[in-house]
Design a protein around this motif. Structure first.
Motif, PDB file in Angstrom:
ATOM      1  N   ALA A 198      58.125  46.405  43.369  1.00  0.00           N
ATOM      2  CA  ALA A 198      56.674  46.641  43.342  1.00  0.00           C
ATOM      3  C   ALA A 198      56.049  45.972  42.120  1.00  0.00           C
ATOM      4  O   ALA A 198      54.966  45.387  42.215  1.00  0.00           O
TER       5      ALA A 198
ATOM      6  N   GLY B 123      53.374  43.009  42.340  1.00  0.00           N
ATOM      7  CA  GLY B 123      52.097  43.214  41.666  1.00  0.00           C
ATOM      8  C   GLY B 123      51.708  42.041  40.783  1.00  0.00           C
ATOM      9  O   GLY B 123      50.521  41.725  40.640  1.00  0.00           O
TER      10      GLY B 123
ATOM     11  N   GLU C 262      51.917  44.014  46.920  1.00  0.00           N
ATOM     12  CA  GLU C 262      52.215  45.440  46.809  1.00  0.00           C
ATOM     13  C   GLU C 262      53.212  45.856  47.872  1.00  0.00           C
ATOM     14  O   GLU C 262      53.482  45.120  48.815  1.00  0.00           O
TER      15      GLU C 262
END
Length: 134
Positions: free
Chosen positions: A90, A94, A99
């Motif tokens: 994640a 990001g 995501e």
């Protein structure tokens, strides 16, 4: 045939289920959203199969997938190594504007995310359709 989906050849080649012990992972093409893929996971993600789980998701990330929708309706258990891997993934996604969205998570598995305080790392949706078209 020209493939409009960046990971199209990967998804065609690997669209069948991968089975490692009692874990099944299937990547579904989401050609209307080129950088988004739905990953259906079934079974227990435990210490024996975390490397295969991570390798499958890393391959999708390397193929240009920035938005991973992970359908966890069939996940019976998620070990701490798998949770740590998902947090790291994640973070990596990001950094490139992506995501992880977790869809259809069972209350038992969601409780693990809640207890450890990992809910802020992910977006959760009740349905796969809600996750694909937020």
């Amino acid at each position: 045939m020209v493939d409009a989906h960046p990971a199209g050849s990967y998804l065609r080649w690997h669209s069948s289920r991968m089975r490692v012990s009692d874990l099944s992972i299937e990547a579904l093409d989401s050609s209307e959203r080129p950088s988004r893929v739905v990953v259906v996971v079934r079974g227990a993600v435990d210490g024996r199969n975390v490397p295969s789980f991570a390798d499958r998701l890393d391959t999708l990330h390397r193929a240009g997938m920035r938005h991973l929708v992970i359908d966890m309706a069939g996940v019976t258990m998620l070990c701490s190594a798998a949770l740590g891997y998902l947090v790291n993934l994640a973070d990596s996604l990001g950094e490139v504007g992506g995501e992880i969205t977790i869809a259809c998570i069972t209350p038992k598995v969601k409780e693990v995310f809640d207890l450890i305080g990992l809910c802020s790392f992910f977006t959760f949706q009740d349905t796969r359709d809600g996750a694909v078209d937020p």
